[in-house]
Motif scaffolding. Structure first.
Motif, mmCIF file in Angstrom:
data_model
loop_
_atom_site.group_PDB
_atom_site.id
_atom_site.type_symbol
_atom_site.label_atom_id
_atom_site.label_comp_id
_atom_site.label_asym_id
_atom_site.label_seq_id
_atom_site.Cartn_x
_atom_site.Cartn_y
_atom_site.Cartn_z
ATOM 1 N N THR A 92 -22.266 1.546 10.392
ATOM 2 C CA THR A 92 -20.963 1.617 9.726
ATOM 3 C C THR A 92 -20.342 0.229 9.723
ATOM 4 O OG1 THR A 92 -19.904 2.122 11.822
ATOM 5 C CG2 THR A 92 -20.527 3.993 10.474
ATOM 6 N N LYS A 93 -19.427 0.030 8.792
ATOM 7 C CA LYS A 93 -18.655 -1.215 8.789
ATOM 8 C C LYS A 93 -17.358 -0.977 9.531
ATOM 9 C CE LYS A 93 -20.140 -3.683 4.661
ATOM 10 N NZ LYS A 93 -19.729 -4.206 3.343
ATOM 11 N N ALA B 39 -23.951 0.788 -2.638
ATOM 12 C CA ALA B 39 -25.408 0.958 -2.725
ATOM 13 C C ALA B 39 -26.066 1.209 -1.365
ATOM 14 C CB ALA B 39 -26.024 -0.271 -3.401
ATOM 15 N N ALA B 40 -25.472 0.697 -0.286
ATOM 16 C CA ALA B 40 -26.084 0.866 1.040
ATOM 17 C C ALA B 40 -26.267 2.340 1.395
ATOM 18 C CB ALA B 40 -25.230 0.168 2.102
ATOM 19 N N ALA B 41 -25.432 3.205 0.830
ATOM 20 C CA ALA B 41 -25.528 4.638 1.129
ATOM 21 C C ALA B 41 -26.786 5.268 0.536
ATOM 22 C CB ALA B 41 -24.291 5.379 0.603
ATOM 23 N N TYR B 42 -27.424 4.552 -0.393
ATOM 24 C CA TYR B 42 -28.587 5.109 -1.098
ATOM 25 C C TYR B 42 -29.888 4.415 -0.741
ATOM 26 C CZ TYR B 42 -24.422 6.497 -3.563
ATOM 27 O OH TYR B 42 -23.173 6.967 -3.840
ATOM 28 N N ALA B 43 -29.826 3.404 0.122
ATOM 29 C CA ALA B 43 -31.027 2.656 0.491
ATOM 30 C C ALA B 43 -31.895 3.502 1.410
ATOM 31 C CB ALA B 43 -30.641 1.353 1.167
ATOM 32 N N GLY B 45 -34.209 4.623 4.386
ATOM 33 C CA GLY B 45 -34.122 4.107 5.753
ATOM 34 C C GLY B 45 -32.676 4.043 6.177
ATOM 35 N N GLY B 46 -31.982 3.032 5.740
ATOM 36 C CA GLY B 46 -30.553 2.935 6.039
ATOM 37 C C GLY B 46 -30.249 2.951 7.529
ATOM 38 N N GLY B 47 -31.288 2.781 8.373
ATOM 39 C CA GLY B 47 -31.067 2.774 9.816
ATOM 40 C C GLY B 47 -31.024 4.168 10.407
ATOM 41 N N GLY B 48 -31.074 5.178 9.564
ATOM 42 C CA GLY B 48 -30.856 6.537 10.047
ATOM 43 C C GLY B 48 -32.128 7.278 10.406
ATOM 44 N N ALA B 49 -31.936 8.529 10.755
ATOM 45 C CA ALA B 49 -33.025 9.379 11.228
ATOM 46 C C ALA B 49 -34.073 9.604 10.131
ATOM 47 C CB ALA B 49 -32.453 10.717 11.686
ATOM 48 N N GLY B 50 -35.345 9.476 10.498
ATOM 49 C CA GLY B 50 -36.426 9.852 9.584
ATOM 50 C C GLY B 50 -36.601 8.935 8.394
ATOM 51 N N GLY B 51 -35.975 7.767 8.397
ATOM 52 C CA GLY B 51 -36.162 6.823 7.303
ATOM 53 C C GLY B 51 -35.523 7.276 6.009
ATOM 54 N N PRO B 122 -23.897 4.776 -12.047
ATOM 55 C CA PRO B 122 -23.518 3.428 -12.517
ATOM 56 C C PRO B 122 -22.513 3.448 -13.673
ATOM 57 C CG PRO B 122 -25.917 3.670 -12.352
ATOM 58 C CD PRO B 122 -25.334 5.039 -12.200
ATOM 59 N N LEU B 123 -22.393 4.588 -14.364
ATOM 60 C CA LEU B 123 -21.472 4.642 -15.511
ATOM 61 C C LEU B 123 -20.013 4.828 -15.101
ATOM 62 C CD1 LEU B 123 -23.301 6.942 -18.110
ATOM 63 C CD2 LEU B 123 -23.170 4.436 -18.083
ATOM 64 N N PHE B 124 -19.776 5.410 -13.939
ATOM 65 C CA PHE B 124 -18.366 5.720 -13.618
ATOM 66 C C PHE B 124 -17.904 5.149 -12.279
ATOM 67 C CE2 PHE B 124 -18.163 9.214 -10.458
ATOM 68 C CZ PHE B 124 -19.489 9.573 -10.376
ATOM 69 N N THR B 125 -18.766 4.346 -11.625
ATOM 70 C CA THR B 125 -18.317 3.641 -10.422
ATOM 71 C C THR B 125 -18.457 2.150 -10.670
ATOM 72 O OG1 THR B 125 -20.547 3.835 -9.489
ATOM 73 C CG2 THR B 125 -18.929 5.464 -8.791
ATOM 74 N N VAL B 126 -17.596 1.368 -10.055
ATOM 75 C CA VAL B 126 -17.671 -0.084 -10.231
ATOM 76 C C VAL B 126 -18.620 -0.666 -9.181
ATOM 77 C CG1 VAL B 126 -15.381 -0.280 -11.252
ATOM 78 C CG2 VAL B 126 -15.648 -0.496 -8.769
ATOM 79 N N ASP B 127 -19.236 -1.784 -9.536
ATOM 80 C CA ASP B 127 -20.049 -2.509 -8.569
ATOM 81 C C ASP B 127 -19.204 -2.851 -7.350
ATOM 82 O OD1 ASP B 127 -22.671 -2.804 -9.482
ATOM 83 O OD2 ASP B 127 -22.057 -4.325 -10.941
ATOM 84 N N GLY B 128 -19.828 -2.807 -6.185
ATOM 85 C CA GLY B 128 -19.077 -3.234 -5.022
ATOM 86 C C GLY B 128 -19.400 -2.400 -3.798
ATOM 87 N N ASP B 129 -18.792 -2.757 -2.688
ATOM 88 C CA ASP B 129 -19.077 -2.133 -1.397
ATOM 89 C C ASP B 129 -17.794 -2.167 -0.581
ATOM 90 O OD1 ASP B 129 -19.820 -1.628 1.269
ATOM 91 O OD2 ASP B 129 -21.871 -2.296 0.873
ATOM 92 N N ASP B 130 -17.200 -1.003 -0.329
ATOM 93 C CA ASP B 130 -15.990 -0.972 0.500
ATOM 94 C C ASP B 130 -16.279 -0.439 1.899
ATOM 95 O OD1 ASP B 130 -16.272 1.750 0.217
ATOM 96 O OD2 ASP B 130 -14.364 2.093 -0.785
#
Lengths: 259, 259
Positions: A92-93, B39-43, B45-51, B122-130
């Protein structure tokens, strides 16, 4: 808070977040109102594990899942059942630290829970049982979560107001004078505006949108009984519970502000 | 289906349910659009269980919880990860049996999943990471669930149409003639109306509601760029994905209708 950029906290950003969350509150109530009361979902026992009601089972489990996903890291995201919540399984951030470290202790969720089930739910759902208990409690969870987030943003409101006039707040905080703090935090004219706005939002978002020619006009004149949630319920929700509980959060936060 | 009373299935009830779900689709997209892409939410692995990615972890666990609460009993409620879902822990009411028993086998969720993440997001969210990954995937789950429910109500649409003209459908079903079934199920004029209506709903529900005097007028004339989700995205979503996938569901259902 999403709208707060970096470590900088501005009244404008806090206000924007509060206004945006009004839409979310209205959406959540409209969605819950698709189903009737469905009292069986709230009966203790309900046949389920541990003698809990379905809704309590669901909210506890949903909060555990959200915690694993990394929720409840921000001071405005407060779980209803904080005991024994699992740790995040994903990175998490850390949110920017703009509040006093004791902010995370401030919670009025017990009051929100009681208000939601005892007072609010009967006002915007019709009597009846359509058997959709699982959907119902998931929609209740969405309502509870957004109301809780909206109310606990009071922590940021309090911080902004304190930073703006520490000389006014500090003596009252030192004297633990909750009543005078409450008076200082109360702006009747602003509260009246908020009540009118949420009522208008319920009227706008809860209308039946059709393609008929006069639909544009109808948007403004649709009678309240045609809305999916009675707009005056939103005004009452904010008047009697959301704004008072927000101020409770503000006072609780300020009382710890100089610790 | 909530709107279907008892064992009786009427085209009016099915249409009402579809129209009401348009509001839910628009609300869900507006809520997800509060956050950027993240995008990190969709990568993977993401560090989580079971890759697994955070979003896959979340949807699997959320579906397991909803199943325990009694969800996925109705033919229009189809899980994205049906393998090994737990049984309900609470008593559920059996939905009225108005569809062919094989209805529960019909699912286009794989296509919905791919469409949502590859095309729509990608059509209804803006690029970025909050950094709000947990909120983001919970809102994605809400979007996926409502889109899936909307599209799988196609099973009821197909049943109503079949009951209305079995003599037209039966020969095509016996011949497994998917293309002709698709033609028979397509009403261009109705589809154009639906596209216009969802666009208008996005314009109405995604506007900033204020108390200014001209706000009534503004509701009708607000430019699309001021809306929380671009209204033309809703029209495109229905045109390119929701209505075609609904018809896929209808054809799949009809092909089993005489078994």
């Amino acid at each position: 808070m999403d709208a707060a950029g970096g470590e900088q906290l501005s009244l404008a950003a806090v206000r924007d977040a509060l206004v945006r969350l009004e839409d979310s509150v209205v959406f959540a109530l409209i969605e819950r109102a698709r189903h009737p009361r469905n009292a069986a979902a709230y009966a203790p026992g309900g046949g389920g594990a541990g003698g809990r009601s379905l809704v309590e089972f669901f909210v506890r489990e949903a909060e555990a899942l959200n915690a694993k996903a990394g929720h409840y890291q921000k001071p405005e995201d407060v779980p209803f059942f904080p005991q024994g919540l699992p740790l995040p399984l994903f990175p998490t951030k850390s949110p920017p630290k703009v509040l006093h470290p004791l902010a995370s202790l401030v919670t009025v969720n017990d009051a929100i829970w009681k208000m939601y089930f005892d007072e609010l739910l009967p006002l915007f759902t019709v009597d009846g049982d359509d058997g959709s208990y699982a959907e119902t409690v998931a929609l209740d969870f969405a309502c509870l979560q957004v109301l809780s987030r909206r109310i606990h943003i009071g922590k940021y409101v309090a911080e902004v107001k304190f930073q703006d006039a520490p000389q006014d707040y500090s003596p009252l905080i030192q004297a633990k004078d909750s009543n005078s703090l409450m008076d200082l935090l109360t702006f009747k004219a602003v509260e009246e505006k908020v009540k009118k706005r949420v009522e208008k939002k319920a009227r706008t978002f809860g209308q039946d949108v059709t393609l008929e020619v006069n639909a544009g006009k109808q948007q403004v004149t649709a009678s309240d009984s045609e809305c999916k949630v009675d707009p005056t319920v939103l005004s009452k929700l904010y008047d009697q519970w959301v704004m008072p509980l927000t101020k409770d959060v503000e006072v609780e936060y300020l009382l710890r502000r100089l610790d």
